[in-house]
Design an enzyme around this catalytic site. Structure first.
Site, PDB file in Angstrom:
ATOM      1  N   SER A  98       0.792  -1.228   0.000  1.00  0.00           N
ATOM      2  CA  SER A  98       0.000   0.000   0.000  1.00  0.00           C
ATOM      3  C   SER A  98       0.825   1.279   0.000  1.00  0.00           C
ATOM      4  CB  SER A  98      -0.952   0.001   1.197  1.00  0.00           C
ATOM      5  OG  SER A  98      -2.009  -0.908   0.967  1.00  0.00           O
ATOM      6  N   LYS A 113       0.078   3.435  -2.880  1.00  0.00           N
ATOM      7  CA  LYS A 113      -0.978   4.446  -2.884  1.00  0.00           C
ATOM      8  C   LYS A 113      -0.408   5.860  -2.929  1.00  0.00           C
ATOM      9  CE  LYS A 113      -4.480   1.647  -0.439  1.00  0.00           C
ATOM     10  NZ  LYS A 113      -3.847   0.313  -0.578  1.00  0.00           N
ATOM     11  N   TYR A 146     -10.512   2.755   5.481  1.00  0.00           N
ATOM     12  CA  TYR A 146      -9.387   2.423   4.609  1.00  0.00           C
ATOM     13  C   TYR A 146      -9.826   1.376   3.596  1.00  0.00           C
ATOM     14  CZ  TYR A 146      -4.497   1.444   3.422  1.00  0.00           C
ATOM     15  OH  TYR A 146      -3.299   1.301   2.770  1.00  0.00           O
ATOM     16  N   GLU A 190      -0.036   9.758   5.291  1.00  0.00           N
ATOM     17  CA  GLU A 190      -0.659  10.032   6.590  1.00  0.00           C
ATOM     18  C   GLU A 190       0.344  10.820   7.419  1.00  0.00           C
ATOM     19  OE1 GLU A 190      -1.524   6.030   7.794  1.00  0.00           O
ATOM     20  OE2 GLU A 190      -2.744   5.700   5.990  1.00  0.00           O
ATOM     21  N   LYS A 215       3.765   6.105   5.597  1.00  0.00           N
ATOM     22  CA  LYS A 215       2.823   5.150   4.989  1.00  0.00           C
ATOM     23  C   LYS A 215       3.378   3.752   5.162  1.00  0.00           C
ATOM     24  CE  LYS A 215      -0.949   3.993   2.850  1.00  0.00           C
ATOM     25  NZ  LYS A 215      -0.953   2.712   3.603  1.00  0.00           N
ATOM     26  N   THR A 216       2.513   2.847   5.580  1.00  0.00           N
ATOM     27  CA  THR A 216       2.864   1.425   5.647  1.00  0.00           C
ATOM     28  C   THR A 216       2.322   0.714   4.409  1.00  0.00           C
ATOM     29  OG1 THR A 216       0.839   0.858   6.833  1.00  0.00           O
ATOM     30  CG2 THR A 216       2.762   1.426   8.163  1.00  0.00           C
ATOM     31  N   GLY A 217       2.890  -0.451   4.126  1.00  0.00           N
ATOM     32  CA  GLY A 217       2.402  -1.246   3.009  1.00  0.00           C
ATOM     33  C   GLY A 217       2.729  -2.714   3.201  1.00  0.00           C
ATOM     34  N   SER A 218       1.818  -3.566   2.769  1.00  0.00           N
ATOM     35  CA  SER A 218       2.029  -5.015   2.915  1.00  0.00           C
ATOM     36  C   SER A 218       1.357  -5.755   1.770  1.00  0.00           C
ATOM     37  CB  SER A 218       1.436  -5.530   4.229  1.00  0.00           C
ATOM     38  OG  SER A 218       1.963  -4.852   5.348  1.00  0.00           O
TER      39      SER A 218
END
Length: 396
Positions: free
Chosen positions: A90, A93, A176, A298, A341-344
């Site tokens: 993510s 994004k 989300y 964010e 921002k995190t993403g997985s």
């Protein structure tokens, strides 16, 4: 012209030499301090969570550092190196948001426009009247985290969106959602008259100077594409899905990602429209707790406590609908913020964080989806070192 005595020239030369040596020594000390901080944060984390490989990139004081750990693939023990491509989930994004903001800077769209303007098939539906801004900030009224299983192609996607009914008034709640920002990116690309993947790979990535960032990994680069590892240790890569490119489809290197971070910290070297596009993604539209929602990114007021960031990335915020506090007017590109921002994906975990006012930032890419709180806490430990490292941007 007055002649300078030879002895004076020698003295000046020696002073310059000593200055250069001291600057080099300071740089060396700074690099050792940063490397030690990264090692101390990352190595225990990898051991505790069984992460096969990671690449960590840091920017501080105008300098860039990349540290590689472990293996990109267990089979053959292929090591992580500067060419290793990771899925960033993510964090993708933030690129989608940049493309949409770029569309607004170019005049092909307005974030205030309704979705139906760019996808006429939505005309007359609840979602067709929803603004691009609400889609891009997950505030359309309760779109879910993922599409239902029945959504498998563009036709079923449109049917789903046409039949969808909001649970909340648009703009009142944040939930989300991959379908929400996925549609946001899809519509942005439609406004520019090109496929999303092409716009990213042929326009946005090159404009940002990202030569090793892809939606579709080229055949010649597949050997650099890391394998992710599931909870049971099996090698996996991202599963194709509807609007996957827009929501979680980017693959990149740590070096390219830190270059993107640097462009977000200081976009002076980019063309005017792209500078305005990046600034637009830093605009804050509403708050959920201490977290300010931008486009893709964010944000938190800086300085901030790690507990605030952990709360903003908690399951309660990620998986549930949260009533928002609107910012009127929106908060325009504040400097004193922490942006993250995190993403997985099933086999990868990523975290990106930077503080524009301090000109420091971190990229963490891993080929295992390990817990988000551990990413945030490790990053905060590194941030503390960056803020105090020789050569940092606020050093006189």
């Amino acid at each position: 012209m007055k002649r300078i005595p030879v002895a004076r020239i020698a003295t000046i030369a020696m002073a310059c030499s000593l200055f250069a040596a001291n600057a080099s020594a300071a740089d060396s000390v700074g690099q050792r301090q940063i490397e030690r901080a990264v090692n101390d944060a990352i190595r225990p984390l990898m051991a505790a969570h069984g992460v096969p490989g990671m690449a960590v990139a840091v920017t501080a004081g105008g300098k860039r550092y990349v540290f590689n750990y472990g293996v990109a693939a267990k089979e053959g023990r292929r090591k992580v190196d500067g060419d290793t491509l990771f899925e960033i989930g993510s964090v993708s994004k933030t690129f989608t948001a940049t493309l949409a903001s770029y569309g607004q800077a170019r005049g092909t769209l307005s974030l205030a426009d309704p979705a139906g303007k760019y996808l006429p098939a939505l005309a007359g539906s609840s979602l067709g009247a929803t603004s691009l801004l609400d889609l891009g900030t997950y505030a359309a009224g309760g779109l879910p985290l993922q599409f239902p299983d029945a959504v498998t192609d563009t036709r079923t996607m449109v049917d789903y969106f046409r039949g969808w009914r909001p649970r909340y008034a648009a703009g009142s709640h944040r939930q989300y959602s991959n379908p929400s920002i996925g549609l946001f990116g899809y519509l942005a690309a439609s406004s520019m008259g090109q496929p999303f993947d092409d716009l990213m790979e042929k326009t946005l990535f090159p404009a940002l100077g990202l030569a090793h960032t892809y939606i579709r990994v080229p055949k010649a680069r597949m050997g650099d594409y890391a394998y992710g590892y599931s909870k049971d240790g099996k090698p996996v890569r991202v599963t194709p899905g509807v609007l996957d490119a827009e929501a979680y489809g980017v693959k990149t290197t740590a070096a390219d990602m830190i270059r993107f971070v640097e462009a977000n910290i200081d976009s002076a070297g980019l063309d005017d429209k792209l500078r305005r596009a990046i600034a637009g993604t830093h605009t804050g539209y509403f708050k959920v707790g201490d977290m300010v929602q931008g486009l893709g990114w964010e944000m938190y007021a800086w300085p901030t406590r790690v507990d605030s960031v952990l709360a903003g990335s908690s399951p309660q915020v990620v998986l549930e609908a949260n009533q928002v506090s609107r910012l009127e007017p929106p908060l325009s590109s504040p400097a004193d913020v922490l942006v993250n921002k995190t993403g997985s994906t099933n086999g990868f975990g990523a975290y990106v964080v930077f503080v524009p006012a301090k000109r420091i930032g971190i990229v963490m890419l891993a080929n295992k989806n390990f817990p988000v709180p551990e990413r945030v806490k490790a990053a905060f430990r590194i941030l503390a070192a960056l803020d105090g490292a020789p050569g940092r941007a606020d050093t006189p």
